[in-house]
Design a protein around this motif. Sequence first.
Motif, PDB file in Angstrom:
ATOM      1  N   LEU A  19      11.316   5.343  -0.163  1.00  0.00           N
ATOM      2  CA  LEU A  19      11.006   3.919  -0.309  1.00  0.00           C
ATOM      3  C   LEU A  19      10.172   3.417   0.865  1.00  0.00           C
ATOM      4  N   LEU A  20      10.556   3.837   2.066  1.00  0.00           N
ATOM      5  CA  LEU A  20       9.833   3.400   3.257  1.00  0.00           C
ATOM      6  C   LEU A  20       8.428   3.985   3.282  1.00  0.00           C
ATOM      7  N   SER A  21       8.283   5.232   2.853  1.00  0.00           N
ATOM      8  CA  SER A  21       6.962   5.872   2.808  1.00  0.00           C
ATOM      9  C   SER A  21       6.045   5.154   1.826  1.00  0.00           C
ATOM     10  N   VAL A  22       6.590   4.789   0.669  1.00  0.00           N
ATOM     11  CA  VAL A  22       5.800   4.054  -0.322  1.00  0.00           C
ATOM     12  C   VAL A  22       5.383   2.692   0.226  1.00  0.00           C
ATOM     13  N   ALA A  23       6.316   2.027   0.928  1.00  0.00           N
ATOM     14  CA  ALA A  23       6.010   0.717   1.498  1.00  0.00           C
ATOM     15  C   ALA A  23       4.908   0.816   2.546  1.00  0.00           C
ATOM     16  N   TYR A  26       1.659   1.434   0.887  1.00  0.00           N
ATOM     17  CA  TYR A  26       1.172   0.200   0.257  1.00  0.00           C
ATOM     18  C   TYR A  26       0.447  -0.676   1.272  1.00  0.00           C
ATOM     19  N   TRP A  27       1.074  -0.877   2.446  1.00  0.00           N
ATOM     20  CA  TRP A  27       0.452  -1.743   3.453  1.00  0.00           C
ATOM     21  C   TRP A  27      -0.844  -1.145   3.993  1.00  0.00           C
ATOM     22  N   VAL A  39      -1.303 -10.105  -5.198  1.00  0.00           N
ATOM     23  CA  VAL A  39      -0.062  -9.348  -5.290  1.00  0.00           C
ATOM     24  C   VAL A  39       0.693  -9.423  -3.983  1.00  0.00           C
ATOM     25  N   VAL A  40      -0.060  -9.319  -2.864  1.00  0.00           N
ATOM     26  CA  VAL A  40       0.564  -9.350  -1.552  1.00  0.00           C
ATOM     27  C   VAL A  40       1.216 -10.695  -1.291  1.00  0.00           C
ATOM     28  N   ILE A  70      10.677  -5.564   0.037  1.00  0.00           N
ATOM     29  CA  ILE A  70      10.922  -4.136  -0.207  1.00  0.00           C
ATOM     30  C   ILE A  70      10.809  -3.337   1.086  1.00  0.00           C
ATOM     31  N   THR A  71       9.822  -3.673   1.910  1.00  0.00           N
ATOM     32  CA  THR A  71       9.624  -2.971   3.175  1.00  0.00           C
ATOM     33  C   THR A  71      10.824  -3.146   4.098  1.00  0.00           C
TER      34      THR A  71
END
Length: 210
Positions: A19-23, A26-27, A39-40, A70-71
């Motif tokens: 989850l953290l890697s995806v977040a 994303y950033w 979206v942001v 989420i982050t």
Amino acid sequence: MPLFISIITSFPTVIFTVLLSVAVLYWLVSLSGLVDSDVVEGDVGEGGSLALGGLLATLGLHGVPLPLVITLLALTGWLFSYFAMLLLGTHLNPGLLLWVFNGVVLILGFVVATIITSLLIRPMRPLFRPAQHLPIEQRLTGKQCTVRSGEVTKEKGRADAHIDGDHLILQVRSDSALVRGERAIIIQYLFTEDAYWVVSEKDFEAGLAD
């Protein structure tokens, strides 16, 4: 270093690691300009799924962009899970006890992450308020709610409210004591307490009659 890699790639920490890697990814992508800025800036309590918005508002995770929520959830959950496994999990022998411990850490990780994230984003809400359209706090003003807790006073109380089909559990406060099942009207949002000031429906209607 091998121990660090082993923990973050093993259950349950690996779930938060993903989850953290995806977040983070994303950033990084959003900073490159490849992600739509709308979206942001989206408010977790206003756009997308109404059911999701209602759930997040009930948990106190509304008022800031969803990616930020989420982050923070992923980061706080990852930290809790990592140190729980480092300090306790590494001392357990493989087997049923370890799997039970892992399951408890996973559940507690999400619970702790939700609580800490709700506290962290509370002071951030004013920063995103100009970009919001009809904040949920304003939309609830004037709405009816039903007392959920045993009583509502100036210091404590909870109530059920519905908006756009969503069921919300709100922290409420009142001058006059209200009891479970009594209907009240939401007057205003108390930002410092993250709660709503309410008056009984009877008092509200009496005031209008006057």
